[in-house]
Design a protein around this motif. Structure first.
Motif, PDB file in Angstrom:
ATOM      1  N   ALA A   1       0.917 -15.282  -6.451  1.00 37.76           N
ATOM      2  CA  ALA A   1      -0.225 -14.502  -5.967  1.00 37.76           C
ATOM      3  C   ALA A   1      -0.418 -13.296  -6.875  1.00 37.76           C
ATOM      4  CB  ALA A   1       0.005 -14.044  -4.520  1.00 37.76           C
ATOM      5  N   ASP A   2      -1.672 -12.909  -7.062  1.00 40.75           N
ATOM      6  CA  ASP A   2      -1.961 -11.723  -7.879  1.00 40.75           C
ATOM      7  C   ASP A   2      -1.156 -10.527  -7.385  1.00 40.75           C
ATOM      8  OD1 ASP A   2      -3.875 -13.204  -9.238  1.00 40.75           O
ATOM      9  OD2 ASP A   2      -5.564 -12.395  -8.077  1.00 40.75           O
ATOM     10  N   VAL A   3      -0.650  -9.746  -8.322  1.00 41.60           N
ATOM     11  CA  VAL A   3       0.002  -8.478  -7.986  1.00 41.60           C
ATOM     12  C   VAL A   3      -0.964  -7.352  -8.336  1.00 41.60           C
ATOM     13  CG1 VAL A   3       1.888  -6.902  -8.499  1.00 41.60           C
ATOM     14  CG2 VAL A   3       2.348  -9.342  -8.284  1.00 41.60           C
ATOM     15  N   ARG A   4      -1.268  -6.525  -7.344  1.00 40.34           N
ATOM     16  CA  ARG A   4      -2.191  -5.402  -7.537  1.00 40.34           C
ATOM     17  C   ARG A   4      -1.426  -4.087  -7.458  1.00 40.34           C
ATOM     18  NH1 ARG A   4      -7.589  -6.967  -6.873  1.00 40.34           N
ATOM     19  NH2 ARG A   4      -7.794  -9.164  -6.250  1.00 40.34           N
ATOM     20  N   SER A   5      -1.901  -3.119  -8.187  1.00 39.36           N
ATOM     21  CA  SER A   5      -1.237  -1.821  -8.203  1.00 39.36           C
ATOM     22  C   SER A   5      -1.466  -1.084  -6.882  1.00 39.36           C
ATOM     23  CB  SER A   5      -1.748  -0.979  -9.369  1.00 39.36           C
ATOM     24  OG  SER A   5      -1.056   0.245  -9.420  1.00 39.36           O
ATOM     25  N   ARG A   6      -0.403  -0.495  -6.384  1.00 38.05           N
ATOM     26  CA  ARG A   6      -0.507   0.284  -5.154  1.00 38.05           C
ATOM     27  C   ARG A   6      -1.152   1.649  -5.396  1.00 38.05           C
ATOM     28  NH1 ARG A   6       5.284   0.825  -2.875  1.00 38.05           N
ATOM     29  NH2 ARG A   6       4.154   2.077  -1.321  1.00 38.05           N
ATOM     30  N   TRP A   7      -1.206   2.066  -6.641  1.00 40.61           N
ATOM     31  CA  TRP A   7      -1.724   3.386  -6.978  1.00 40.61           C
ATOM     32  C   TRP A   7      -2.283   3.360  -8.398  1.00 40.61           C
ATOM     33  CZ3 TRP A   7       3.550   3.835  -4.894  1.00 40.61           C
ATOM     34  CH2 TRP A   7       4.519   3.349  -5.805  1.00 40.61           C
ATOM     35  N   PRO A   8      -2.971   4.425  -8.815  1.00 43.50           N
ATOM     36  CA  PRO A   8      -3.472   4.458 -10.195  1.00 43.50           C
ATOM     37  C   PRO A   8      -2.307   4.503 -11.177  1.00 43.50           C
ATOM     38  CG  PRO A   8      -4.522   6.166  -8.855  1.00 43.50           C
ATOM     39  CD  PRO A   8      -3.376   5.634  -8.054  1.00 43.50           C
ATOM     40  N   LEU A   9      -2.513   3.914 -12.341  1.00 43.05           N
ATOM     41  CA  LEU A   9      -1.531   3.966 -13.423  1.00 43.05           C
ATOM     42  C   LEU A   9      -2.196   4.571 -14.656  1.00 43.05           C
ATOM     43  CD1 LEU A   9       0.179   0.456 -13.111  1.00 43.05           C
ATOM     44  CD2 LEU A   9       1.061   2.656 -12.328  1.00 43.05           C
ATOM     45  N   PRO A  10      -1.687   5.703 -15.165  1.00 42.15           N
ATOM     46  CA  PRO A  10      -0.657   6.577 -14.591  1.00 42.15           C
ATOM     47  C   PRO A  10      -1.096   7.165 -13.250  1.00 42.15           C
ATOM     48  CG  PRO A  10      -1.150   7.174 -16.871  1.00 42.15           C
ATOM     49  CD  PRO A  10      -2.207   6.233 -16.441  1.00 42.15           C
ATOM     50  N   LEU A  11      -0.112   7.666 -12.501  1.00 39.50           N
ATOM     51  CA  LEU A  11      -0.424   8.256 -11.202  1.00 39.50           C
ATOM     52  C   LEU A  11      -1.107   9.615 -11.335  1.00 39.50           C
ATOM     53  CD1 LEU A  11       2.660   6.698 -10.548  1.00 39.50           C
ATOM     54  CD2 LEU A  11       1.764   7.340  -8.321  1.00 39.50           C
TER      55      LEU A  11
END
Length: 414
Positions: A50-60
């Protein structure tokens, strides 16, 4: 269960089929295995389900891409001397205010003060000096920065919720690190196919033994076990059996309940008695075909009670090529990988080769930058030792009778 009497001849295929026809029949029979949630530490080599999506902006957060000084552009002209009001290592939570003529020393990865709009790298300054021990550090700007220089803005790599690794990707070290960086320690991954290997032939003896006249070292299972692991499968069992129907039946009974795939080598020739064909065709419903390719013409494939069964030629090179063309893509599809094929390029023939027209030729070759040459000299039989030198397979269409120097050739990278 029907038993085949030694000496029985099974009917040959009505016609020779193409590589694509055989591959399509195999891949149509593949249903990806169930998926499971596993920790990143156990996910190396798996297919992401399954696609992995970022939990937050990168960089934070806005951070420095260099060791240097965070500055306001209005102050950072060449020759300007700025007062250093803060020291910000990576991990700092401070957000110091920068007034006119002030700067903050920042390390790579440290948050950049909200008031700063550029970072001056250390090498573009005098590194900073203090007039006396108790005086604040001052730094001289030697080269004025461009607006936004050396600042990595929050979310410039990935926005929150954006896909970081897509489903079907092979999870290697870089993918696993990217997944961890966006806030996950587990993934949904495809299961590892369990594969049993059965090498048949009364002439086969263990590699370290001393062969008598008519005997040869058994190498097929060694190649297959390594190739299966490299393709993302797990070797569940390895058997080497003589050309004895009852011994073969015993090996199949042993491995089938615990295998998603069984790969047999030897005894698959079409049109003559061979123990694999004699047992597998009537008793397990395996279909045997002549495929228009060399090496690897005799092929068998079928599904028995949910287990994929491949019957490959016994000749080591024919077996190796057949695994690459047919079994490996099926294993990759079974495991859930998006890319099931080897990468192909077009390369230039070095020298002239004679090939046999009428069937597609799959020839081990040595790739040297943009040029390819056969891994062994001569024509016709290619010993398994040629694979030790080869790093690719040249795919020569059936209508080609000769390869001339400079011809462009399709090459499958190994």
């Amino acid at each position: 269960m029907t038993h085949v009497v030694l000496g029985t001849r099974l009917p040959a295929s009505a016609r020779m089929i193409t590589i694509d026809e055989h591959r399509l029949r195999i891949l149509d029979a593949v249903t990806p295995l169930p998926v499971e949630r596993i920790p990143l530490s156990a996910a190396l080599g798996r297919a992401l389900a399954a696609d992995v999506r970022s939990r937050w902006p990168l960089p934070l957060f806005d951070c420095s891409a260099m060791d240097g000084y965070a500055v306001r552009m209005a102050d950072a002209v060449a020759g300007a001397v700025l007062r250093v009001v803060a020291d910000l290592p990576a991990g700092s939570s401070e957000d110091p205010v920068l007034g006119p003529g002030e700067a903050a020393r920042v390390m790579t990865g440290a948050p950049v003060p909200t008031a700063a709009d550029a970072v001056v790298p250390l090498e573009h300054t005098d590194l900073g000096t203090a007039v006396r021990q108790d005086a604040p550090l001052r730094v001289t700007v030697l080269t004025a920065p461009e607006p936004g220089a050396h600042i990595r803005r929050a979310g410039e790599d990935r926005r929150a919720g954006e896909i970081v690794v897509p489903a079907g990707a092979e999870l290697r070290s870089w993918q696993l690190a990217a997944i961890a960086s966006c806030g996950h320690d587990e993934v949904l991954a495809g299961s590892v196919p369990r594969v049993a290997v059965i090498s048949t032939g009364s002439e086969l003896v263990p590699p370290a033994s001393t062969p008598r006249r008519g005997q040869i070292p058994e190498s097929n299972s060694v190649l297959l076990a390594a190739a299966i692991s490299a393709a993302g499968g797990a070797v569940a069992a390895v058997h080497s059996v003589p050309d004895d129907p009852d011994v073969l039946r015993g090996a199949l009974t042993d491995v089938l309940p615990a295998s998603d795939v069984v790969v047999l080598t030897g005894g698959a020739s079409v049109g003559s008695f061979d123990v694999v064909k004699a047992v597998l065709a009537p008793e397990y419903g395996i279909r045997f075909d002549s495929v228009s390719m060399q090496p690897g013409k005799p092929q068998g494939f079928g599904v028995h009670e949910g287990t994929l069964i491949f019957c490959l030629p016994g000749s080591p090179l024919g077996m190796a090529v057949s695994f690459e063309m047919f079994a490996r893509p099926a294993l990759r599809a079974l495991a859930g990988f998006r890319d099931i094929e080897r990468r192909r390029i077009t390369a230039t023939a070095k020298g002239s080769w004679r090939v046999r027209a009428g069937k597609m030729q799959v020839i081990p070759v040595v790739l040297d930058e943009d040029e390819v040459r056969p891994a062994t000299e001569g024509n016709g039989f290619h010993p398994i030792s040629s694979l030790a030198l080869a790093d690719a397979l040249a795919i020569i269409p059936a209508e080609v009778a000769a390869v001339a120097e400079g011809d462009r050739i399709s090459v499958m990278l190994l």
